[in-house]
Enzyme design. Structure first.
Site, PDB file in Angstrom:
ATOM      1  CE  LYS A  46      -2.031  -1.132   3.895  1.00 53.23           C
ATOM      2  NZ  LYS A  46      -1.156  -2.452   4.293  1.00 53.23           N
ATOM      3  NE  ARG A 121      -4.457  -1.339   9.521  1.00 53.73           N
ATOM      4  CZ  ARG A 121      -3.732  -0.663   9.383  1.00 53.73           C
ATOM      5  NH1 ARG A 121      -3.570   0.676   8.837  1.00 53.73           N
ATOM      6  NH2 ARG A 121      -2.467  -1.152   9.422  1.00 53.73           N
ATOM      7  NE  ARG A 158       7.473  -1.865   6.256  1.00 56.02           N
ATOM      8  CZ  ARG A 158       6.583  -1.989   6.384  1.00 56.02           C
ATOM      9  NH1 ARG A 158       5.554  -1.534   5.471  1.00 56.02           N
ATOM     10  NH2 ARG A 158       5.807  -2.271   7.685  1.00 56.02           N
ATOM     11  NE  ARG A 190       5.984   0.536  10.229  1.00 51.31           N
ATOM     12  CZ  ARG A 190       4.893   0.245   9.540  1.00 51.31           C
ATOM     13  NH1 ARG A 190       4.859   0.880   8.381  1.00 51.31           N
ATOM     14  NH2 ARG A 190       3.752  -0.486   9.977  1.00 51.31           N
ATOM     15  NE  ARG A 201       2.107  -4.254  11.401  1.00 49.56           N
ATOM     16  CZ  ARG A 201       3.248  -4.119  10.871  1.00 49.56           C
ATOM     17  NH1 ARG A 201       4.667  -4.297  11.163  1.00 49.56           N
ATOM     18  NH2 ARG A 201       3.297  -3.419   9.487  1.00 49.56           N
TER      19      ARG A 201
END
Ligand code: AP5
Length: 242
Positions: A46, A121, A158, A190, A201
């Protein structure tokens, strides 16, 4: 003779001006805002596609994750309330996020449209949003479909820019200059990109966000992309569905 010509010309102008007036429904369609909602599991792409899409369409992309991380960094009241949820991979409560988003989309820079990344969400978030914007917006929800295993590989590699939010991947999407975003800022990992938190998650995504995807499909807003493909292929498919 001259009088007849003038009357004929006046009649001609009247007819052509009437036929060129758009139908009322065309008027309201033409002025509708373009609202693009990016949906998908964590790590589905996204953020990767939201930023270039925003540049291409000249409308802002609003990432609720980035927005919340800014609040965390600035140690605001909202940030402190959201922190324990985000750190353990849970969603922050609807009442913390809904007002911020509804407020943000009423800003001037959203008057021609906007892209939402990470919102809605939950089903209540989705229903509230649609209720609020359906009369003046043309809504498209894009679902980035990926397998859970792909998510884990992507998120553990990431790197993110703490300044502009742009995501990179050590292998799949490395930055031009090692360790640095194209905007020059040093890239970081992160805090919630650890494998044990990603698993939580993902669980939260299946539980709370999958019903949102079903809801958008029922409303005929949904387009699905195969987000397992390479980033440039996903980008091409995204242009096509839009
Ligand atoms: P948020 O920041 O929104 O995180 P997320 O939804 O978990 O999504 P990600 O940012 O992890 O993934 P992405 O789909 O953007 O993937 P990306 O493009 O970076 O939310 C964080 C937290 O905030 C939540 O857990 C929650 O606590 C809270 N929150 C936020 N919104 C909320 C809301 N509305 N309600 C309640 N709580 C909320 O890609 C991932 C990696 O893969 C990158 O490294 C990228 O380079 C790579 N990659 C991307 N596409 C490809 C590809 N096609 N092939 C190979 N690699 C790829």
């Amino acid at each position: 003779m001259q009088k007849t010509m003038i009357s004929f010309l006046a009649l001609f102008l009247l007819v052509t001006s009437c036929t060129s007036v758009p139908h009322q429904s065309e008027v309201s369609k033409a002025v509708k805002k373009q609202v693009i909602i990016l949906l998908g599991a964590p790590g589905s792409g996204k953020g990767t596609h939201g930023i270039p899409l925003s540049q291409k369409l000249s409308i802002p992309v609003l990432s609720t994750g980035d927005l919340l991380r800014d609040q965390l960094r600035n140690k605001t009241d909202l940030g402190e309330k959201a922190r324990p949820f985000m750190e353990k991979g849970a969603l922050v409560p609807d009442e913390l996020i809904v007002d911020i988003v509804l407020n943000r989309i009423s800003a001037d820079d959203c008057s021609n449209g906007y892209i939402l990344d990470g919102f809605p969400r939950t089903l209540p978030q989705a229903q509230l949003l649609v209720e609020k914007i359906k009369n003046d917006s043309q809504i498209k929800a894009i679902f980035f479909e990926v397998k859970d295993q792909t998510v884990i590989e992507r998120i553990t590699g990431r790197l993110s820019c703490p300044k502009c939010g742009r995501p990179y991947h050590k292998t799949f999407n490395p930055p031009k200059h090692k360790g640095h975003c194209d905007c020059g800022t040093e890239l970081t990992q992160r805090a919630d990109d650890k494998e044990e938190i990603i698993v939580k998650r993902l669980k939260e995504y299946h539980l709370s966000t999958e019903p949102v995807i079903k809801y958008f499909a029922e409303q005929n807003f949904l387009k699905t992309l195969d987000a397992e493909k390479k980033p440039d292929e996903v980008w091409t498919d995204l242009q096509q569905v839009l």
